[in-house]
Design an enzyme around this catalytic site. Sequence first.
Site, mmCIF file in Angstrom:
data_model
loop_
_atom_site.group_PDB
_atom_site.id
_atom_site.type_symbol
_atom_site.label_atom_id
_atom_site.label_comp_id
_atom_site.label_asym_id
_atom_site.label_seq_id
_atom_site.Cartn_x
_atom_site.Cartn_y
_atom_site.Cartn_z
ATOM 1 N N HIS A 222 -4.681 -34.202 17.210
ATOM 2 C CA HIS A 222 -3.576 -35.065 17.641
ATOM 3 C C HIS A 222 -2.436 -34.255 18.228
ATOM 4 C CE1 HIS A 222 -5.352 -38.657 15.760
ATOM 5 N NE2 HIS A 222 -5.941 -37.723 15.030
ATOM 6 N N GLU B 20 10.550 -4.509 4.774
ATOM 7 C CA GLU B 20 10.679 -5.908 4.349
ATOM 8 C C GLU B 20 10.368 -6.056 2.860
ATOM 9 O OE1 GLU B 20 9.024 -4.804 6.968
ATOM 10 O OE2 GLU B 20 9.093 -6.216 8.655
ATOM 11 N N LYS C 192 0.844 -1.196 0.000
ATOM 12 C CA LYS C 192 0.000 0.000 0.000
ATOM 13 C C LYS C 192 0.882 1.250 0.000
ATOM 14 C CE LYS C 192 -3.644 1.943 2.904
ATOM 15 N NZ LYS C 192 -4.554 1.662 4.012
ATOM 16 N N LYS D 58 9.308 -1.197 14.713
ATOM 17 C CA LYS D 58 9.862 -0.841 13.398
ATOM 18 C C LYS D 58 10.916 0.254 13.560
ATOM 19 C CE LYS D 58 5.718 -1.197 10.506
ATOM 20 N NZ LYS D 58 4.868 -0.418 9.630
ATOM 21 N N GLU E 210 -4.903 -7.511 15.092
ATOM 22 C CA GLU E 210 -4.418 -6.169 14.754
ATOM 23 C C GLU E 210 -5.589 -5.186 14.853
ATOM 24 O OE1 GLU E 210 -0.812 -4.759 12.005
ATOM 25 O OE2 GLU E 210 -2.504 -5.454 10.843
ATOM 26 N N GLY F 186 -4.957 -2.481 5.338
ATOM 27 C CA GLY F 186 -4.151 -3.609 4.844
ATOM 28 C C GLY F 186 -4.808 -4.947 5.109
ATOM 29 N N ARG F 187 -5.277 -5.168 6.333
ATOM 30 C CA ARG F 187 -5.850 -6.479 6.680
ATOM 31 C C ARG F 187 -7.265 -6.668 6.132
ATOM 32 N NH1 ARG F 187 -4.835 -3.124 10.749
ATOM 33 N NH2 ARG F 187 -6.467 -2.423 12.176
HETATM 34 C C1 G6Q Z 1 -2.630 -4.132 8.042
HETATM 35 C C2 G6Q Z 1 -1.418 -3.449 8.417
HETATM 36 C C3 G6Q Z 1 -0.137 -4.085 7.935
HETATM 37 C C4 G6Q Z 1 0.228 -3.767 6.494
HETATM 38 C C5 G6Q Z 1 1.684 -4.157 6.266
HETATM 39 C C6 G6Q Z 1 2.126 -3.932 4.858
HETATM 40 O O1 G6Q Z 1 -3.741 -3.747 8.309
HETATM 41 O O2 G6Q Z 1 -1.507 -2.118 8.082
HETATM 42 O O3 G6Q Z 1 -0.131 -5.471 8.108
HETATM 43 O O4 G6Q Z 1 -0.620 -4.420 5.616
HETATM 44 O O5 G6Q Z 1 2.504 -3.460 7.160
HETATM 45 O O6 G6Q Z 1 2.023 -2.590 4.516
HETATM 46 P P1 G6Q Z 1 2.198 -2.120 3.050
HETATM 47 O O7 G6Q Z 1 1.120 -2.713 2.229
HETATM 48 O O8 G6Q Z 1 2.125 -0.626 3.071
HETATM 49 O O9 G6Q Z 1 3.551 -2.609 2.579
#
Ligand code: G6Q
Length: 548
Positions: free
Chosen positions: A388, A216, A210, A508, A357, A271-272
């Site tokens: 199990h 990462e 996003k 972070k 989250e 994001g989620r």
């Molecule tokens: C989700 C969070 C988080 C996000 C990641 C990746 O709700 O905001 O998990 O999706 O940190 O972020 P980017 O899509 O910006 O790389």
Amino acid sequence: MTESIPSLTESSAWKALEAHAATNRALHLRDLFAQDPTRGERLKVEAAGVYLDYSKNRITEETVKLLLQLAEESGLRSRIDAMFRGEKINVTEKRAVLHVALRAPIGDKILVDGVDVVPLVHGVLDKMAVFANSVRSGEWKGYTGKPIRNVINIGIGGSDLGPVMAYEALRHYSQRDLTFRFVSNVDGTDIAEATRDLDAEETLFIISSKTFTTLETMTNAHTARAWALETLKHSGAIAKHFVAVSTNAEEVEHFGIDTANMFGFWDWVGGRYSMDSAIGLSTMIAIGPDNFRRLLSGFHEMDAHFRNAPFERNLPVLLGLLAIYNNNFLGAQSVAVLPYEQYLKRFPAYLQQLTMESNGKHVTLDGTGVEYQTGPIYWGEPGTNGQHSFYQLIHQGTRLVPCDFIAFAQPLNSIGRHHDILIANVFAQAEALAFGKTTQEVEADGTPPWLAPHRIFDGNRPSNTILLDRLTPATLGKLVALYEHSVFTQGAIWKIDSFDQWGVELGKVLAQRIVPELESSKEENLKHDSSTNALIRQYRSIQKEGAK
Ligand code: G6Q
């Protein structure tokens, strides 16, 4: 500044529930079922093709009445309306929360700052479909003219967990001559293993981010570019082998991806909550645009149900209220999510992010500390495997672990008696948890008295059973939306912001500070606590030894 909001624990429904739970604690599911032979037929809801049996919770009709009253008193109805209207209910980030717009059919109208976003959503979907079809058909060629055979999604968190879960869940519907991999971890092993046996000439990377600034993802994206260029040599190859899913065109361009190959979304998609946005590009390539639209229609069906159904027959509302009862009034600390469907093997991991989250928050919308537990810990594994391993604790441990069992009546791979055996197990687990095995029953088995205590199951352990007909793109959409809105319901009652995630920031920032300290050869003064300083020194000295 948000205005102060009334205390939840002072509300009459909350107080009534506390008193009710105190007297109800003595109730046992064995007695509740014995007293009411139709309980299992009544305490269930069936809507949008989802059958939710919630009769094996430690509740009575009075409990449900009080929980519904809690929902009313908490203003859940107006919160739902506010979300669907596009109000900025993510107050700390001043954003609308409109994942429901991602699956709104053409013709619906949802305004954000006066702009109807539904045509924008469909514009991106159409662009994704053209691209997905060209990759699927082999029309999209790599730089050296070979068709794409491998698709690697690089993203993390919300830009990874949805795509990987959906790919695994819908693998049955995927184009089998394409290979899909998902790289998220900054641990170099992730990208190394994902690329080691692939031919760069036939590999497409989808950089899903996003912000397009996530450490990462950008680290992995640069490594992927270097890997691709090792074979393809020319920077012009990037345009054929890299596409981006992002809201940040500037950074996408800066990375070297042609913005014509960028698929956008918007700041009102968390994001989620983004697996059904352009973040789902890998899903669409795997299952095709028609199936992707079926996925969206499943989401939408659950959205409409959540928005319109009365609370007493509203699946997400009931699921959320039951979670609140178990968490806040019975003291359960977690929820086990147990899909009896191998294709849903990543669903618990996906739900962990969605639920934890969203609702792992310690202050209410106005910044006041909460006086009650918020989001429980979600965890789980597919059945029957979990039986199990960790089910022992759920059956006979000292903790209360409410379970959500998820099952499908029809298998996607019909082989011999496998499916009947699978489903017999899921029903048996819910039955065993609820009813247990008494001393008399154990003794009647001929168990010697010294062994009897070990073989007794107290029972009275709550569970929901969610039964659907068959795992399809549409039913997956319904299932995800069911949990999204259950999370919403819980967050609205707890009066928290379910849509921000400030809790992921601190680590972070500290990591950014530590990276150069790890890489430095100078013995400069480390300014952390003594534990962190010692760990950094230890790491450096092991690294130095290794380098010799
Ligand atoms: C989700 C969070 C988080 C996000 C990641 C990746 O709700 O905001 O998990 O999706 O940190 O972020 P980017 O899509 O910006 O790389």
